[in-house]
Design a protein around this motif. Structure first.
Motif, PDB file in Angstrom:
ATOM      1  N   HIS A   1       0.827  -1.209   0.000  1.00 60.45           N
ATOM      2  CA  HIS A   1       0.000   0.000   0.000  1.00 60.45           C
ATOM      3  C   HIS A   1       0.857   1.253   0.000  1.00 60.45           C
ATOM      4  O   HIS A   1       0.887   2.031   0.942  1.00 60.45           O
ATOM      5  CB  HIS A   1      -0.935   0.011   1.204  1.00 60.45           C
TER       6      HIS A   1
ATOM      7  N   ALA B   1      -7.557  -9.986   5.439  1.00 59.13           N
ATOM      8  CA  ALA B   1      -7.381  -9.081   4.296  1.00 59.13           C
ATOM      9  C   ALA B   1      -5.893  -8.839   4.097  1.00 59.13           C
ATOM     10  O   ALA B   1      -5.095  -9.739   4.323  1.00 59.13           O
ATOM     11  CB  ALA B   1      -8.169  -7.801   4.504  1.00 59.13           C
TER      12      ALA B   1
ATOM     13  N   GLY C   1      -0.361  -0.071  12.355  1.00 56.52           N
ATOM     14  CA  GLY C   1       0.255  -0.150  11.041  1.00 56.52           C
ATOM     15  C   GLY C   1      -0.783  -0.492  10.008  1.00 56.52           C
ATOM     16  O   GLY C   1      -1.830  -1.035  10.323  1.00 56.52           O
TER      17      GLY C   1
ATOM     18  N   PRO D   1      -0.270  -2.072   6.254  1.00 57.90           N
ATOM     19  CA  PRO D   1      -0.225  -3.151   7.220  1.00 57.90           C
ATOM     20  C   PRO D   1       1.002  -3.015   8.111  1.00 57.90           C
ATOM     21  O   PRO D   1       1.989  -2.418   7.712  1.00 57.90           O
ATOM     22  CB  PRO D   1      -0.079  -4.384   6.334  1.00 57.90           C
TER      23      PRO D   1
HETATM   24  S1  SF4 Z   1      -4.862  -2.347   8.401  1.00 59.25           S
HETATM   25 FE1  SF4 Z   1      -4.418  -1.728   6.300  1.00 59.25          FE
HETATM   26  S2  SF4 Z   1      -3.310  -3.454   5.458  1.00 59.25           S
HETATM   27 FE2  SF4 Z   1      -4.356  -4.199   7.285  1.00 59.25          FE
HETATM   28  S3  SF4 Z   1      -6.305  -4.986   6.581  1.00 59.25           S
HETATM   29 FE3  SF4 Z   1      -6.618  -2.866   7.133  1.00 59.25          FE
HETATM   30  S4  SF4 Z   1      -6.353  -1.752   5.217  1.00 59.25           S
HETATM   31 FE4  SF4 Z   1      -5.450  -3.757   4.931  1.00 59.25          FE
END
Ligand code: SF4
Lengths: 436, 285, 176
Positions: free
Chosen positions: A196, B76, B171, B173
């Protein structure tokens, strides 16, 4: 369970003074539908034949690559009926995007298909640029291609590793994740994040690549083809892998087209359809690469297509880093793009632009576009409606995983339940993309 | 500020005397014991705290903390980073938590790796209920800790709305290192705070899973049954008597640990001695 | 993509066969769109799919949109694609809100394009547009007992408000 353990008359527990039977619930408070695991509609649909055996895979199942749920009816070991059920990670991203300015939408769309974040970004940024009629500079286009192809390799590596894991070959998983981490190091170098990254910006990319990045990319490109050969050597001589993939899950090309399937699945069935070759969303026409296609469309073809696509992507990355044009990496449109940092101290106008962009965001003229690009799983298309304000009216992602999932039934029905795992792994669905 | 280094280093603070006076008391007790002057309840307590319980629980917790089996449960994006935690580079096998168990009944720890949608909540709760005590929950990433960026109709704004969460890892992630750091924190917690599960920890008696009498303001501090586990895993105890149910309620508006706190405050002087350390111990270890 | 005059020709051609089936065209950002009458959406798509010279055999995407406050409010978009010629064409059906709680209806095209199955269910799920003749008309992403159609523009976004130190007092249910 003793229903009288409550303090009578306590307001919190007003209704639990009745027995569970009176409430129509079981001891832990679930309704009947939740206990059996299906809704009444599904249940009426499956109470047909005595000899069919219904099993429920997922949403928590190690081989479903996420939280996919499959309702499978078996006759012996042969799959007769298969129903995918999705929505277990539905995140409402499309709705959230409507409340954000265009800049802030980028991180949201990134998190849809979480293995191809660069593709999600590219689809959204491309759609916005199309509405703004904004051209991106050549260096930005090259940097985008570079990152997109690295992302494609990364995505296929994770797909390949987990597929092999599902088929019982755990060492592939280690090798694939080793190379994946090298790619993530490159992403971290250029953008500061592993996943991301939010590296693409409307108008180009956020920052130029840092010093030393090119060398690292070249080293990676020199290394990678050999690694891919090693994967191929590991898997192509593995009798178990071959038996579980060859002639399994065959779906004809016509049926794939009918089902709207795109990407490696379609190409494995013999249709040479790749938007990178036929569309001009990025200057891919200036690169020399091939589109690998399969012959009969079984799981082995799908695996070979993905493997060869990685090789071709390495070639594109090499060409992109060698021929990286000089120049700006983001368009020079002050209405859309942040002014350079050094101007902020000297130019009042730049300061005003900066303030407007950061607080309100830029406005996009009214209109609607559908912007498709070719990702590692097929066609990622953003449908974007703008109404002239600084927030989009509708952001819809046509996600390939969602559409491709419909072909799972064709792959599996009539085959063994063990092949269902192989088919699902080769389909390579990303649940975040399916559910959005 | 005083920093107690022993806490940061030690496994359990149980065997570390906190002050010279306490050390002195312990020494005197040990002397009495050696002379044979201790008897009755004093002797029992001495033996329980010194020889048996402490050592056994410590050994048990040491084993537990070093072999945390996570459930194979990806939600996810964070799940991908969770997977790379076991990969060769990060190698969480160093800390004994690389064995992902597909069945919740074999797992000790649930890593909530991703966003929790309203459709998924009953499923997660069910998986959690299927796990055997003792069990721990790590919420990985912004989404499962607080809903993250997705403040909308579909996402539960924080997994602790339906599960007791032990460690939150920030975080989006979190890097695999961050996840491993969270696991190390959890190990600390397990080493330093020996207990059997969240019902004990949060004084959550009288829930539907555990039908022990629930008395507002007067939560049972002593354990029910012969062994500690009896009262928690399957000990349903006898149903409360009529008198118990109609007993005056001191804090009707408080539930759970709030009620417990209020009770503790009221009954501070006559509190029952147990072999467990005070709750504040080991919190920041 | 068909260019602007080509688009007019297509519209004219369809209208010759099905009176009033195409109510308008639009051409923007090099993308062509046919505005179809919702009652004859099946005929329009069937014609575009099979008639020689058109042969848009691939339905790339099907999605809904809510244009509130414009009238008619809902739209369903069909992104057609002719693969050999690499031409895309969007067909758009605008649907008014019937009001008083009834849901707008449209013919399902699952018989023409098998890929429409999941995508029509998604549109139903999020916008409450009912597809007549769909083989499996259920919600797909939201739980089945969910009430409301979350991506309509008048549906609240939901979620908890974010509490900052300066908004502590204004967030309901939050005390210091
Ligand atoms: S914290 Fe960020 S990386 Fe983790 S599931 Fe949520 S959106 Fe996805």
């Amino acid at each position: 369970m003793n229903p009288t353990t409550r303090t009578p008359g306590h307001p919190d527990y007003a209704d639990t003074t009745r027995t569970p039977e009176q409430l129509g619930r079981d001891a832990v408070g679930r309704t009947e539908a939740q206990v059996i695991g299906t809704s009444p509609i599904e249940r009426t649909a499956i109470e047909r034949e005595e000899e069919l055996f219904t099993i429920n895979m997922g949403p928590h199942h190690p081989a479903t690559h996420g939280v996919l749920r499959l309702l499978v009816e078996l006759e012996g070991e042969v799959v007769r009926v298969l129903k995918p059920m999705v929505g277990y990670v539905h995140t409402g991203i499309e709705k959230s995007c409507e409340t954000m300015s265009y800049w802030k939408v980028i991180p949201f769309v990134e998190r849809m298909d979480y293995l191809s974040y660069f593709f999600n970004m590219e689809a959204f940024c491309g759609a916005t640029e199309k509405l703004l009629e904004l051209e991106i500079p050549r260096r930005a286009a090259w940097l985008r291609i570079l990152h997109l192809e690295l992302n494609r390799i990364h995505s296929h590596l994770v797909g390949l590793g987990t597929t092999a894991l599902d088929l019982g070959a755990i060492s592939m998983f280690w090798y694939c994740f080793r190379e994946r981490d090298k790619i993530l190091d490159l992403f971290e170098m250029s953008s500061g994040q592993r996943m991301h990254t939010r590296y693409f910006q409307v108008g180009g990319v956020v920052e130029d690549i840092p010093v030393g990045f090119a060398e690292r990319v070249k080293a990676f490109c020199a290394d990678m083809p050999e690694r891919i050969d090693q994967y191929a050597a590991l898997l192509d001589q593995n009798e178990i892998f071959l038996q579980r993939t060859k002639n399994i899950g065959v779906v004809s090309r016509e049926r794939m087209l009918d089902l709207g399937v795109t990407g490696p699945l379609l190409r494995a069935a013999g249709e040479p359809w790749d938007l990178r070759k036929v569309d001009d969303y990025l200057p891919y026409s200036e690169f020399d690469f091939n589109i690998p296609i399969g012959t009969i469309g079984d799981n082995y073809d799908r695996y070979r297509v993905r493997l060869n696509e990685m090789r071709e992507s390495v070639r594109i990355v090499e060409q992109a880093i060698d021929g990286l044009p000089e120049g700006p990496w983001i368009a020079d449109d002050r209405k859309v793009v942040l002014p350079p940092r050094d101007e902020l101290g000297t130019s009042m106008e730049a300061l005003i632009h900066h303030f407007k962009l950061v607080t309100e965001g830029f406005r996009v003229p009214p209109g609607e576009v559908y912007f498709p690009i070719e990702g590692p799983r097929g066609e990622y298309g953003v449908f974007l409606v703008a109404d002239g304000s600084s927030k989009p009216v509708r952001v819809h992602m046509r996600d390939p995983s969602f559409v491709n999932l419909q072909s799972l039934r064709d792959m599996c029905v009539g085959g063994y339940v063990a092949d269902l795992i192989a088919n699902l792994a080769m389909l390579d669905p990303i649940l975040g993309g399916i559910d959005r | 500020m005083d920093v107690e280094r022993t806490k940061l280093r030690g496994l359990s603070p149980l065997d570390q005397p906190r002050s010279p006076e306490e050390l002195r008391v312990r020494q005197m007790k040990a002397r009495d014991m050696l002379r044979g002057d201790l008897d009755g309840a004093d002797l029992d307590e001495y033996v329980e705290s010194r020889v048996l319980t402490t050592t056994l629980e410590r050994a048990q917790n040491w084993a537990r903390g070093n072999s945390l089996f996570p459930a194979t449960f990806g939600l996810a994006c964070c799940a991908i980073e969770m997977m790379s935690m076991v990969s060769a580079r990060y190698d969480t096998a160093r800390f004994g938590s690389e064995v992902f168990r597909a069945s919740p009944r074999q797992a000790d720890m649930l890593i909530l790796s991703g966003r929790v949608s309203i459709k998924m909540v009953p499923v997660i709760r069910r998986i959690y209920d299927q796990m055997l005590e003792p069990k721990w929950v790590l919420s990985m990433g912004a989404c499962s800790s607080s809903g993250g960026m997705f403040a909308n109709y579909a996402v539960v704004q924080g997994a602790d709305k339906f599960l007791p969460v032990d460690i939150h890892i920030p975080g989006c992630p979190p890097r695999p290192e961050a996840l491993m750091y969270g696991i190390l924190k959890l190990q600390r917690k397990i080493f330093g705070d020996p207990d059997l599960g969240w019902r004990e920890r949060y004084q959550a008696y009288g829930t539907e899973e555990d039908a022990r009498p629930w008395r507002p303001g007067a939560l049972p501090v002593e354990r029910v049954g012969e062994t500690p586990a009896a009262g928690i895993v399957e000990g349903h105890g006898p149903p409360p008597t009529e008198a118990e149910l109609n007993a005056p309620v001191s804090h009707p508006e408080l539930t759970g640990h709030e009620a417990h706190d209020a009770y503790e405050e009221a009954a501070d002087d006559e509190r029952v001695t147990t072999s467990r350390p005070p709750a504040a111990w080991g919190r920041d270890a | 993509m068909p260019d602007a005059p080509g688009l007019e020709l297509i519209a004219h051609e369809i209208n010759e066969r099905h009176e009033g089936a195409v109510v308008g065209t639009s051409y923007e950002h090099e993308q062509a769109a046919l505005l179809a009458d919702p009652d004859s959406i099946r005929e329009v798509l069937a014609y575009l799919k099979d008639a020689p010279g058109h042969e848009y055999r691939f339905l790339a995407s099907l999605h809904g949109a809510d244009y509130l406050p414009a009238e008619p409010r809902f739209a369903v978009h069909y992104e057609l694609l002719n693969m050999p010629r690499v031409e895309r064409l969007r067909v758009k059906a605008l649907l008014p809100d019937p009001g008083d709680g009834t849901l707008p209806e449209l013919d399902s095209v699952t018989g023409l394009f098998a890929t429409a199955d999941f995508q029509e269910r998604e549109v139903y799920d999020f916008f409450g547009i009912v597809f007549r003749g769909h083989p499996d008309p259920r919600r797909i992403l939201m739980p089945e007992d969910y009430v409301g159609f979350p991506q309509r523009r008048d549906f609240p976004v939901g979620g908890d408000p974010v509490i900052f130190t300066n908004t502590e007092d204004s967030v309901p249910g939050w005390t210091k």
